[in-house]
Design a protein around this motif. Structure first.
Motif, PDB file in Angstrom:
ATOM      1  N   SER A  37       1.634  -3.711  -9.121  1.00  0.00           N
ATOM      2  CA  SER A  37       0.819  -4.317 -10.178  1.00  0.00           C
ATOM      3  C   SER A  37       0.544  -3.451 -11.397  1.00  0.00           C
ATOM      4  N   CYS A  38       0.985  -2.209 -11.410  1.00  0.00           N
ATOM      5  CA  CYS A  38       0.681  -1.328 -12.544  1.00  0.00           C
ATOM      6  C   CYS A  38       1.871  -1.202 -13.486  1.00  0.00           C
ATOM      7  N   ASP A  72       6.429   2.400 -12.004  1.00  0.00           N
ATOM      8  CA  ASP A  72       5.560   1.250 -12.202  1.00  0.00           C
ATOM      9  C   ASP A  72       6.285  -0.033 -11.801  1.00  0.00           C
ATOM     10  N   LYS A  73       5.628  -1.172 -12.003  1.00  0.00           N
ATOM     11  CA  LYS A  73       6.225  -2.443 -11.568  1.00  0.00           C
ATOM     12  C   LYS A  73       7.480  -2.799 -12.349  1.00  0.00           C
ATOM     13  N   TRP A 113       0.392  -0.096  -4.572  1.00  0.00           N
ATOM     14  CA  TRP A 113      -0.401  -0.734  -5.639  1.00  0.00           C
ATOM     15  C   TRP A 113       0.272  -0.513  -6.988  1.00  0.00           C
ATOM     16  N   PHE A 114       0.708   0.722  -7.213  1.00  0.00           N
ATOM     17  CA  PHE A 114       1.330   1.060  -8.487  1.00  0.00           C
ATOM     18  C   PHE A 114       2.603   0.254  -8.703  1.00  0.00           C
ATOM     19  N   LYS A 153      -1.999   0.239 -17.070  1.00  0.00           N
ATOM     20  CA  LYS A 153      -2.914  -0.846 -16.748  1.00  0.00           C
ATOM     21  C   LYS A 153      -2.460  -1.475 -15.443  1.00  0.00           C
ATOM     22  N   SER A 154      -3.349  -2.274 -14.856  1.00  0.00           N
ATOM     23  CA  SER A 154      -3.043  -2.986 -13.622  1.00  0.00           C
ATOM     24  C   SER A 154      -3.267  -4.475 -13.837  1.00  0.00           C
ATOM     25  N   ASP A 155      -2.382  -5.293 -13.289  1.00  0.00           N
ATOM     26  CA  ASP A 155      -2.564  -6.745 -13.356  1.00  0.00           C
ATOM     27  C   ASP A 155      -3.867  -7.172 -12.694  1.00  0.00           C
ATOM     28  N   GLN A 156      -4.322  -6.392 -11.735  1.00  0.00           N
ATOM     29  CA  GLN A 156      -5.501  -6.746 -10.962  1.00  0.00           C
ATOM     30  C   GLN A 156      -6.811  -6.367 -11.641  1.00  0.00           C
TER      31      GLN A 156
END
Length: 156
Positions: free
Chosen positions: A121-122, A54-55, A117-118, A67-70
């Motif tokens: 932002s995840c 993850d991020k 993506w992960f 969860k995702s920031d987006q």
């Protein structure tokens, strides 16, 4: 090797202690793992690493919740599926899919775009073993939709 071409890593959930007893062990550690299990008379559930981080640079395993920031107020879950790993898709009315054994449709977690993506932002917020409250649909509805008026909670 896992679906992402990386060395497979695993973690083991101790069903008696209700905790992760062994983390980040590889297929080459299974002899040690089997010996540990026999010596301690423990039954474990094995979960595999997805090959993703993850991020926050945390390894992501099957059963993890993220969860995702987006995408505000939406919780995703990682499932082990035939050929790799998947997650529930972002459709708010389907948020309750994380409470099921196997949702449909699934977002594959094996391609470069998803990995990007992960990583960008995840973030993992827990997992289904340590945070079983996320599998309670009433709890989930309150958590996700508490500030949202576009959904009728009685129809979910």
């Amino acid at each position: 090797m896992n679906a992402n071409g990386l060395d497979a890593k695993f973690r083991a959930w101790d069903n008696i202690k209700k905790a992760y007893e062994l983390n980040d062990f590889t297929i080459f550690d299974f002899d040690k793992f089997n010996l540990y299990q026999q010596e301690h008379l423990v039954t474990f559930e094995i979960e595999e690493w997805t090959g993703l981080k993850d991020k926050n640079d945390k390894l992501v395993y099957e059963g993890d919740l993220f969860k995702s920031d987006q995408l505000d107020n939406f919780i995703f879950r990682v499932w082990k599926v035939l050929g790799g790993f998947g997650s529930n898709v972002y459709v708010p009315i389907w948020q309750n899919d994380i409470t099921r054994d196997y949702p449909f449709p699934l977002l594959p977690l094996a391609d470069e775009q998803t990995a990007s993506w992960f990583k960008g932002s995840c973030y993992v917020i827990g997992n289904i073993k340590q945070n079983p409250e996320y599998l309670d649909l009433d709890y989930l509805k309150q958590l996700i939709y508490k500030d949202t008026t576009i959904f009728d909670l009685n129809k979910l």
